[in-house]
Design a protein around this motif. Structure first.
Motif: not given
Length: 692
Positions: A229-233, A273-280, A295-298
């Protein structure tokens, strides 16, 4: 006066209300589709800076146990709670709009952001070959295990978080991959022939993260990606400078910039918004961030990159903003055959010139003034303040040429111009290498004033020519920011400018000026006097009115005085683009105060202050807003406009803004804003000014 909470609006919440206006403006159907995309990009870029500076500061206060309240009575913790709630509502609104733009509106106009999974085999092959040749070598997967701690995540970078495993092992490993958006476009254009489209005006793109994600197994030879999944800080990016301890301010700023690049504490985590819970869960543990800052992004992460799409060469999809003409008093300078370097100085000697950019071209006025000064053999010296300049600056080139021509050139380069520090450091070094005297201003104060002085020898005597403006000496922003400037030889103002430049270079302790309003020495005192005089005039039955245009109105002392003026019967019209901490139209508080905000194609940046003074009008323009930082903690200069004709020009301009019923947002008594609900707008300030 009523309690603080009833008379002051929270600064941060007012800023969010401003950014909301930016977003809602972009959502208006009257705007062309790539202009809508532009406003969405600006909204996201604004929000990034807000978190890097304002939210970061509040978060640091909470963590330090600071409970001091803001002017409206909110603690740092209470402000953060309200900010997170408001921002999440706005980002939801933005994401829904952007998804509709991408999936529907842009497609109808021939702009396609394709999903990798929807491509044909031939199209996938082209994309895969592009990945292999142009992206793959730039990627560096970093595994997280006992021998490899969680890597540093740089500020605003786009990243992939992935779980991989050896095909012969059941244990998963966590991997982070930074997406190189600074070295490759966020949106990669697929050639029309690959799409097999004969429509030459259509454009096809795929996002770089979508392409990398669908080629992710190429990074793990012999292993398999289970999920990604993708993320940004967003990190605290405010500079901490210990100026009093710094022997070399240039070196001190460079060191602070290095810390910023590494980044401070994380203040926001954006995930799909669909990030897998284990990755989150792994991200939360590794970054150490509270859930309220997630922030969960659609839609796409980092929507400021949408600005790339606005560069599509389709005039039918965006307004042409490259407007402007040479000021009528400078028109004869347009002629290539006009080699008379004296001409611009002759014109300024005859009359003061009021400039209004971008409607009056910056290139043929301010740049022309500096360029002619650089080449004129009678010019002895040039002094100028540089706050934000363009990367390829004609003014910098002219200053270097002036030094080569033997003129005394002094520049003040403000190293602490937020997010332009690196650019200014490079310019400072180049200017010094060109033999220009470079200074960095007064310790403890940011130099924000926009002033330029040219000293010319005429008939054995020195005459001073100058420019004072509301905006930066920046060729790029001058095309999209509305700003005023004055070209003049007024001897009293020129004398004030000489004293101010000497103060900036450390050779003067001047605190009183003949005409200029200078902060932090005399500006606050003068504005207080001017407002109190309107109050006195109203109480004596004389004509009393104030019109002020600025970026932000925050200063509590000024706001309290405006309330007193309103109650005394002074009519007050405020044109405040951004933050406004004053409540208008409140019974027994501000019934005579109207506040509007102009949000349009051009960024309203000019600061204008008009005082009726019983019809003996006093008018000022300059670099300062009515904020504590501008009045007390910055070097600012505001000049009077004294000629009757120029005063009338400014009053006419202010009336154009006040009567605007298209770009104008009206502030209501509760601090919220609404637009006019007219079927046909009669007054479009920016369009009307283009036509003038």
């Amino acid at each position: 006066m009523k309690s603080q909470a009833n008379v002051f609006i929270n600064r941060e919440l007012s800023w969010i209300e401003f950014n909301k206006r930016v977003l809602l403006t972009g959502m208006e159907k009257e705007y062309k589709i790539l202009d809508q995309v532009k406003f969405c990009s600006i909204f996201s870029n604004n929000l990034d800076e807000f978190y890097m500076v304002r939210v970061a500061s509040l978060k640091a206060q909470v963590e330090a146990g600071i409970t001091k309240t803001s002017i409206d009575g909110l603690s740092p913790k209470e402000q953060l709670t309200k900010i997170n709630k408001e921002v999440k509502n706005l980002t939801d609104l933005q994401e829904n709009f952007v998804n509709d733009l991408v999936n529907n509106k842009l497609k109808k106009q021939g702009v396609f952001l394709k999903n990798y999974k929807d491509l044909t085999e031939n199209q996938k092959n082209w994309c895969n070959n592009f990945f292999t040749s142009s992206i793959f070598p730039l990627l560096t997967p970093l595994v997280v295990d006992p021998a490899h701690p969680f890597p540093f995540i740089s500020n605003l970078s786009l990243n992939i978080a992935a779980l991989i495993k050896d095909r012969e092992d059941t244990k998963n490993q966590f991997v982070r991959i930074k997406i190189p958006t600074k070295n490759i476009n966020r949106f990669i254009q697929i050639p029309n022939e690959i799409i097999q489209s004969s429509d030459e005006i259509s454009h096809f793109f795929i996002s770089v993260e979508d392409l990398i994600g669908n080629n992710i197994n190429a990074l793990f030879n012999g292993m398999e990606c289970i999920n990604y999944s993708f993320f940004r800080v967003t990190r605290d990016a405010d500079l901490e400078l210990k100026e009093l301890e710094a022997d070399d301010l240039l070196l001190a700023v460079e060191k602070s910039l290095q810390k910023r690049r590494l980044g401070g504490d994380v203040v926001r985590l954006e995930v799909k918004s669909d990030i897998p819970q284990n990755i989150l869960k792994l991200l939360i543990e590794s970054i150490s961030i509270q859930k309220e800052y997630i922030y969960f992004c659609k839609s796409l992460l980092g929507l400021d990159d949408l600005n790339q799409l606005t560069k599509i060469n389709r005039d039918d999809l965006k307004e042409n903003l490259l407007i402007g003409k040479t000021h009528q008093d400078l028109k004869n300078l347009d002629s290539p055959s006009n080699k008379n370097l004296n001409s611009i100085f002759k014109i300024i000697r005859k009359k003061n010139i009021l400039l209004h950019h971008p409607y009056d071209l910056f290139k043929t006025s301010v740049e022309e003034f500096i360029n002619r000064a650089a080449d004129d053999p009678l010019v002895m010296a040039i002094k100028i303040t540089l706050y934000r300049v363009s990367k390829d600056s004609p003014i910098i080139s002219a200053l270097m040429r002036a030094a080569e021509n033997g003129k005394e050139v002094m520049t003040l380069v403000e190293l602490k111009a937020r997010f332009d520090e690196d650019n200014n450091i490079q310019w400072a070094k180049q200017l010094e290498q060109a033999g220009i005297h470079v200074v960095y201003g007064i310790i403890g104060f940011k130099t924000h004033t926009k002033i330029a002085l040219v000293v010319r020898k005429e008939k054995g005597r020195l005459r001073n020519y100058f420019h004072i403006g509301t905006g930066n000496y920046n060729s790029n922003t001058s095309r999209f920011y509305t700003d005023l400037g004055l070209l003049s030889t007024d001897p009293d103002i020129a004398s004030d400018l000489l004293e101010l430049f000497n103060y900036l270079s450390g050779f003067s302790k001047q605190k009183r000026y003949k005409k200029l309003l200078v902060s932090p020495s005399s500006m606050r005192e003068k504005f207080i006097f001017l407002i109190k005089r309107e109050i006195k005039n109203a109480e004596e039955g004389k004509k009393a009115e104030i019109i002020a245009k600025m970026n932000s109105l925050v200063d509590p002392e000024i706001i309290k005085l405006l309330y007193l003026a309103s109650n005394a019967g002074v009519k007050i019209s405020l044109i405040v683009r951004g933050i406004c901490c004053l409540y208008p139209q409140r019974k027994n508080l501000s019934e005579n105060i109207q506040v509007i905000s102009i949000i349009g194609h051009f960024l309203e940046h000019s600061r204008i202050f008009w005082f009726c003074n019983d019809n003996d009008h006093e008018v000022f323009i300059g670099s300062a807003d009515w904020m504590r930082r501008n009045l007390d903690r910055r070097i600012e200069a505001i000049t009077p406009i004294e000629e009757y004709e120029l005063k009338n020009q400014i009053h006419t301009l202010l009336q154009i803004y006040i009567k605007d019923d298209y770009y104008s947002w009206i502030m209501k008594e509760d601090g919220s804003y609404s637009k006019y609900k007219l079927d046909v707008a009669n007054n479009r300030s920016q369009i009307d000014l283009i036509k003038k």
